[in-house]
Write a protein that holds these residues in place. Structure first.
Motif, mmCIF file in Angstrom:
data_model
loop_
_atom_site.group_PDB
_atom_site.id
_atom_site.type_symbol
_atom_site.label_atom_id
_atom_site.label_comp_id
_atom_site.label_asym_id
_atom_site.label_seq_id
_atom_site.Cartn_x
_atom_site.Cartn_y
_atom_site.Cartn_z
ATOM 1 N N UNK A 49 0.822 -1.218 0.000
ATOM 2 C CA UNK A 49 0.000 0.000 0.000
ATOM 3 C C UNK A 49 0.851 1.260 0.000
ATOM 4 N N UNK A 50 1.704 1.394 0.993
ATOM 5 C CA UNK A 50 2.524 2.606 1.068
ATOM 6 C C UNK A 50 3.714 2.568 0.115
ATOM 7 N N UNK A 51 4.063 1.381 -0.379
ATOM 8 C CA UNK A 51 5.091 1.334 -1.423
ATOM 9 C C UNK A 51 4.601 2.077 -2.658
ATOM 10 N N UNK A 52 3.325 1.934 -2.979
ATOM 11 C CA UNK A 52 2.754 2.669 -4.111
ATOM 12 C C UNK A 52 2.811 4.171 -3.872
ATOM 13 N N UNK A 53 2.548 4.564 -2.630
ATOM 14 C CA UNK A 53 2.631 5.983 -2.272
ATOM 15 C C UNK A 53 4.041 6.519 -2.523
ATOM 16 N N UNK A 54 5.033 5.811 -1.996
ATOM 17 C CA UNK A 54 6.425 6.258 -2.155
ATOM 18 C C UNK A 54 6.816 6.272 -3.626
ATOM 19 N N UNK A 55 6.415 5.264 -4.370
ATOM 20 C CA UNK A 55 6.759 5.213 -5.801
ATOM 21 C C UNK A 55 6.183 6.409 -6.555
ATOM 22 N N UNK A 56 4.921 6.725 -6.293
ATOM 23 C CA UNK A 56 4.298 7.847 -7.015
ATOM 24 C C UNK A 56 4.919 9.189 -6.620
ATOM 25 N N UNK A 57 5.213 9.344 -5.328
ATOM 26 C CA UNK A 57 5.820 10.605 -4.873
ATOM 27 C C UNK A 57 7.184 10.799 -5.519
ATOM 28 N N UNK A 59 8.374 9.344 -8.224
ATOM 29 C CA UNK A 59 8.272 9.434 -9.680
ATOM 30 C C UNK A 59 7.652 10.754 -10.130
ATOM 31 N N UNK A 60 6.984 11.448 -9.203
ATOM 32 C CA UNK A 60 6.346 12.738 -9.483
ATOM 33 C C UNK A 60 5.342 12.634 -10.639
ATOM 34 N N UNK A 61 4.700 11.485 -10.773
ATOM 35 C CA UNK A 61 3.832 11.256 -11.924
ATOM 36 C C UNK A 61 2.404 11.761 -11.738
ATOM 37 N N UNK A 62 2.104 12.292 -10.546
ATOM 38 C CA UNK A 62 0.778 12.890 -10.352
ATOM 39 C C UNK A 62 0.888 14.366 -9.979
ATOM 40 N N UNK A 63 2.037 14.967 -10.272
ATOM 41 C CA UNK A 63 2.227 16.406 -10.051
ATOM 42 C C UNK A 63 1.837 17.142 -11.332
ATOM 43 N N UNK A 64 2.103 18.437 -11.369
ATOM 44 C CA UNK A 64 1.806 19.224 -12.567
ATOM 45 C C UNK A 64 2.745 18.880 -13.729
ATOM 46 N N UNK A 65 3.784 18.095 -13.421
ATOM 47 C CA UNK A 65 4.782 17.645 -14.404
ATOM 48 C C UNK A 65 5.427 18.805 -15.148
ATOM 49 N N UNK A 66 5.774 19.817 -14.377
ATOM 50 C CA UNK A 66 6.498 20.971 -14.914
ATOM 51 C C UNK A 66 7.889 20.509 -15.352
ATOM 52 N N UNK A 67 8.263 20.757 -16.611
ATOM 53 C CA UNK A 67 9.581 20.319 -17.096
ATOM 54 C C UNK A 67 10.745 20.869 -16.267
ATOM 55 N N UNK A 68 10.537 22.027 -15.644
ATOM 56 C CA UNK A 68 11.603 22.600 -14.829
ATOM 57 C C UNK A 68 11.822 21.825 -13.532
ATOM 58 N N UNK A 69 10.846 20.980 -13.150
ATOM 59 C CA UNK A 69 10.955 20.205 -11.914
ATOM 60 C C UNK A 69 11.130 18.713 -12.148
ATOM 61 N N UNK A 70 10.666 18.222 -13.278
ATOM 62 C CA UNK A 70 10.609 16.775 -13.485
ATOM 63 C C UNK A 70 11.976 16.095 -13.523
ATOM 64 N N UNK A 71 13.048 16.867 -13.681
ATOM 65 C CA UNK A 71 14.373 16.257 -13.632
ATOM 66 C C UNK A 71 14.692 15.686 -12.256
ATOM 67 N N UNK A 72 13.916 16.119 -11.254
ATOM 68 C CA UNK A 72 14.135 15.614 -9.893
ATOM 69 C C UNK A 72 13.559 14.210 -9.696
ATOM 70 N N UNK A 73 12.661 13.802 -10.555
ATOM 71 C CA UNK A 73 11.942 12.534 -10.376
ATOM 72 C C UNK A 73 12.891 11.339 -10.363
ATOM 73 N N UNK A 150 -2.999 15.566 -5.977
ATOM 74 C CA UNK A 150 -4.261 15.405 -5.260
ATOM 75 C C UNK A 150 -4.476 13.949 -4.855
ATOM 76 N N UNK A 151 -3.736 13.028 -5.467
ATOM 77 C CA UNK A 151 -3.909 11.600 -5.196
ATOM 78 C C UNK A 151 -2.906 11.057 -4.170
ATOM 79 N N UNK A 152 -1.662 11.510 -4.240
ATOM 80 C CA UNK A 152 -0.600 10.963 -3.387
ATOM 81 C C UNK A 152 0.048 12.109 -2.607
ATOM 82 N N UNK A 153 -0.710 12.648 -1.661
ATOM 83 C CA UNK A 153 -0.260 13.799 -0.888
ATOM 84 C C UNK A 153 -0.340 13.471 0.600
ATOM 85 N N UNK A 154 0.812 13.354 1.241
ATOM 86 C CA UNK A 154 0.842 12.995 2.657
ATOM 87 C C UNK A 154 1.161 14.153 3.578
#
Length: 199
Positions: A49-57, A59-73, A150-154
């Motif tokens: 359950x929480x492994x999915x949370x950590x993976x999504x956070x 991977x940053x795949x549910x963020x705004x996916x701003x190209x200026x930030x996605x290099x951090x994923x 909005x989906x993976x926010x702790x």
């Protein structure tokens, strides 16, 4: 008759001693200890359950996916799982430290020595603050932009944990006020406790 009065005073002194800072520190340390133990136990027994949370956070795949930030994923599932295991290990160690601190507080309530309990509780509570403050707020929330999801926010859960740990840390480190507390008959509580021990 006098013996009955002495027993009544002893009971009163015992009840008043429940309202002392060391008792509050014991209770709060115990609450956080049990909470952290249950969190670690839940993550171990319900690993996915929480492994999915950590993976999504990460991977940053549910963020705004701003190209200026996605290099951090971090998209490597191996690295994501390693981070999750590290979190569980930290949670487990934190729980063990706080459970030991709770036991030291309980022992100290009888003997009056709270130094070791205070140090152990402080260590455990700082570990909680590092996990949820540094790990979730700073790294998860800002570096990996968890606040955008909005989906993976702790962040709300992390805020509750930080506030509880910070409050417990303040109570645990309150200065001792030996001799200032008084029973209902005006007798200093510390003196009354000393007299009770001498009997």
């Amino acid at each position: 008759m006098a013996g009955g009065g002495e027993r009544a005073e002893t009971r009163t002194g015992g009840l008043l001693s429940l309202g002392t800072p060391p008792v509050a520190a014991t209770v709060l340390t115990g609450i956080v200890a049990v909470y952290m133990a249950l969190v670690a136990f839940g993550n171990i027994t319900d690993f996915d359950t929480n492994r999915q949370f950590v993976r999504h956070v990460l991977a940053m795949d549910t963020t705004f996916e701003d190209p200026d930030l996605m290099w951090r994923a971090i998209e490597s599932t191996a690295l994501q799982d390693a981070a999750y295991v590290a979190i569980i290990v930290w949670e487990t160690l934190t729980a063990l430290v706080l459970l030991a601190a709770t036991w030291l507080w309980a022992v100290g309530l009888r003997g009056g020595d709270h130094g070791r309990a205070r140090r152990a509780a402080t260590l455990g509570l700082v570990m909680v603050l590092l996990l949820f403050g540094l790990g979730f707020f700073a790294i998860g929330g800002e570096w990996f932009a968890m606040w955008q999801s909005s989906d993976w926010n702790g962040l709300d859960a992390a805020a509750r944990n930080v506030m509880l740990a910070a409050f417990a840390l303040v109570v645990v480190n309150l200065p001792a006020r030996r001799g200032n507390d008084r029973r209902t008959d005006g007798t200093p509580l510390a003196k009354a406790v000393d007299e009770e021990r001498a009997v």
